[in-house]
Design an enzyme around this catalytic site. Structure first.
Site, PDB file in Angstrom:
ATOM      1  N   CYS A 277      78.093  14.570  36.877  1.00 34.75           N
ATOM      2  CA  CYS A 277      78.069  13.215  36.329  1.00 34.75           C
ATOM      3  C   CYS A 277      78.183  12.165  37.431  1.00 34.75           C
ATOM      4  O   CYS A 277      79.158  12.137  38.195  1.00 34.75           O
ATOM      5  CB  CYS A 277      79.209  13.043  35.330  1.00 34.75           C
TER       6      CYS A 277
ATOM      7  N   GLY B 208      93.242   9.152  32.113  1.00 35.61           N
ATOM      8  CA  GLY B 208      93.604   9.003  30.708  1.00 35.61           C
ATOM      9  C   GLY B 208      95.097   8.809  30.540  1.00 35.61           C
ATOM     10  O   GLY B 208      95.880   9.505  31.177  1.00 35.61           O
TER      11      GLY B 208
ATOM     12  N   TYR C 207      83.142   5.357  38.857  1.00 33.76           N
ATOM     13  CA  TYR C 207      84.333   4.802  38.212  1.00 33.76           C
ATOM     14  C   TYR C 207      85.478   5.785  38.005  1.00 33.76           C
ATOM     15  O   TYR C 207      86.625   5.482  38.304  1.00 33.76           O
ATOM     16  CB  TYR C 207      83.932   4.203  36.854  1.00 33.76           C
TER      17      TYR C 207
ATOM     18  N   ASN D  58      88.446  19.165  29.142  1.00 34.93           N
ATOM     19  CA  ASN D  58      87.879  17.906  29.614  1.00 34.93           C
ATOM     20  C   ASN D  58      86.386  17.944  29.362  1.00 34.93           C
ATOM     21  O   ASN D  58      85.705  18.842  29.845  1.00 34.93           O
ATOM     22  CB  ASN D  58      88.171  17.708  31.106  1.00 34.93           C
ATOM     23  N   GLY D  59      85.890  16.972  28.626  1.00 35.15           N
ATOM     24  CA  GLY D  59      84.466  16.927  28.334  1.00 35.15           C
ATOM     25  C   GLY D  59      84.224  16.486  26.908  1.00 35.15           C
ATOM     26  O   GLY D  59      85.075  15.875  26.261  1.00 35.15           O
TER      27      GLY D  59
ATOM     28  N   CYS E 267      89.540  12.313  30.781  1.00 37.40           N
ATOM     29  CA  CYS E 267      90.604  13.314  30.671  1.00 37.40           C
ATOM     30  C   CYS E 267      90.855  14.011  32.013  1.00 37.40           C
ATOM     31  O   CYS E 267      89.978  14.077  32.876  1.00 37.40           O
ATOM     32  CB  CYS E 267      90.311  14.375  29.628  1.00 37.40           C
TER      33      CYS E 267
END
Length: 450
Positions: free
Chosen positions: A241, A28, A247, A104-105, A2
């Protein structure tokens, strides 16, 4: 994944939000939406729909989206369905007025919180975990929105970036571990931008200010020239993360002080340093686009020529974030084409960013061999993904992860490669830099938020 964006203090807020979402389309493309308003507007207006940013927002949409404040969202589903009802922002009326929220999450305790709210009389309109916060805010007894938000957040666990818009203020919150990226920029045309990635700042002509701190809440209002900062929780370890660098993020973004381009190149170099038995390969080719930078690093470290042996159709979306396996399979065929004249009879080192389910890798190897490649040696610029991630990545079950269900030898046989190697966890840590402890739950199973 997102993408979220917030614009404060600019009369072109909605258009700027749209441009930022366009730059972050890679995060997204199931749905997109914008809420706009401001102190001079009578209400918050939301426009959202399924599909790409370019398809949802036109001049008619911008006629509705007035005001000097806006929030926006690109959807990649980890909770909820692909229904337009599950597109964000989520807007609602409650005791203190109107609010709209983007997120987002992924909230790991979303089901527990939702069930308690339903038992208490709440009626949910969507399948998204984001709606939990709407209900918690509405049910709070606090007299100020900032206090309602603060109280509500104590009941949530997981990875989250929330941007909350009221009639006159913008509230920005990053979870105490800082798992997902979030940055602040100052618009040269006036006002502020808050966004998931810095790659959108150049497009909207904004200057990077800083990253939102883990556990921080920022409040933007007309009463202050700069946002008010409140540290809600400074007790947790910073755990950004690692998959953002592997990616998710665009290469031209800087995530928490680290240049994504440089990190991916280092991953490729590290991969090559432990791969001395392929120095007689004819060429290194990336799986475009996410494997390009690691392939460049591999080629530089190994001395093997870099070539674009696979051509990508850029009008096809990203396969990893497609919601169904059938769609992923079809899009691989539509998206990638081998350069037969270049690879025929050659020994190839093929670099990809990761292997998740294995189906895409299998199709790529078969495609290259069908095009005449003599050997295909598959190299992965990340460790083996063995564990499902509940912090915002679409790997909900262990059974979907090929490395969790098969040995490396079995994976090699399945994808039909002549050899297969992965980046080690230690080399990934070295590539990222050992100045912080990254979230690597997909690789090491360290579920630090339970």
């Amino acid at each position: 994944m997102c993408a979220v964006v917030g614009i404060f203090g600019n009369d072109d807020a909605a258009k700027l939000a749209s441009a930022a979402l366009f730059a972050m389309q890679h995060r997204g493309h199931e749905a997109t939406g914008i809420s706009a308003g401001g102190s001079d507007c009578k209400k918050i207006v939301t426009v959202k729909g399924q599909g790409f940013v370019r398809d949802v927002f036109d001049e008619n949409a911008f006629k509705l989206l007035q005001g000097d404040m806006a929030i926006g969202h690109n959807r990649y589903s980890t909770a909820g369905s692909d229904s337009v009802l599950d597109a964000q922002p989520i807007q609602a009326k409650y005791k203190l007025g109107e609010i709209s929220i983007v997120h987002n999450g992924n909230l790991v305790n979303k089901d527990v919180v939702r069930n308690r709210l339903i038992d208490d009389g709440s009626i949910f309109q969507t399948g998204m975990d984001t709606e939990n916060l709407i209900h918690l805010i509405a049910k709070s007894s606090q007299n100020k929105l900032r206090d309602r938000i603060t109280k509500s957040l104590t009941k949530l666990k997981g990875a989250y970036n929330f941007i909350i818009q009221s009639r006159s203020k913008l509230f920005v919150v990053r979870d105490p571990h800082g798992i997902r990226p979030l940055s602040i920029g100052k618009l040269k045309s006036g006002g502020f931008i808050i966004a998931s990635e810095t790659c959108c700042f150049d497009l909207v002509d904004a200057e990077f200010v800083r990253d939102v701190k883990p556990g921080e809440m920022l409040i933007f209002s007309q009463d202050h020239a700069e946002p008010e900062s409140i540290m809600l929780d400074e007790t947790k370890e910073f755990r950004p993360c690692a998959f953002e660098y592997i990616y998710f993020a665009r290469p031209d973004s800087v995530i928490d002080g680290k240049n994504v381009y440089a990190v991916r190149e280092e991953m490729g170099k590290a991969l090559a340093m432990h791969d001395k038995d392929l120095l007689d390969a004819d060429m290194v080719i990336p799986v475009p686009d996410s494997g390009v930078l690691s392939a460049l690093g591999y080629a530089k470290a190994s001395g093997i020529p870099f070539e674009l042996g696979i051509i990508r159709n850029h009008y096809v979306g990203r396969t990893f974030i497609e919601p169904t396996q059938a769609m992923r399979n079809m899009k691989v065929k539509m998206k990638l084409s081998p350069m037969k004249s270049l690879i025929e009879g050659k020994k190839l080192v093929v670099i990809d960013d990761s292997i998740v389910r294995g189906t895409t890798s299998k199709r790529i190897v078969r495609m290259l061999k069908d095009a005449g490649a003599a050997e295909v040696h598959f190299r992965v610029a990340s460790p083996m993904i063995k564990h499902p991630c509940y912090y915002g990545i679409d790997t909900p079950t262990k059974e979907e992860l090929i490395n969790a269900m098969k040995t490396p030898q079995e994976v090699q046989k399945y994808i039909e490669a002549d050899s297969l190697k992965y980046l080690s966890i230690d080399d990934l840590k070295s590539s990222l830099g050992k100045d912080r402890n990254y979230s690597m739950v997909s690789f090491d199973g360290d579920y630090f938020i339970a």
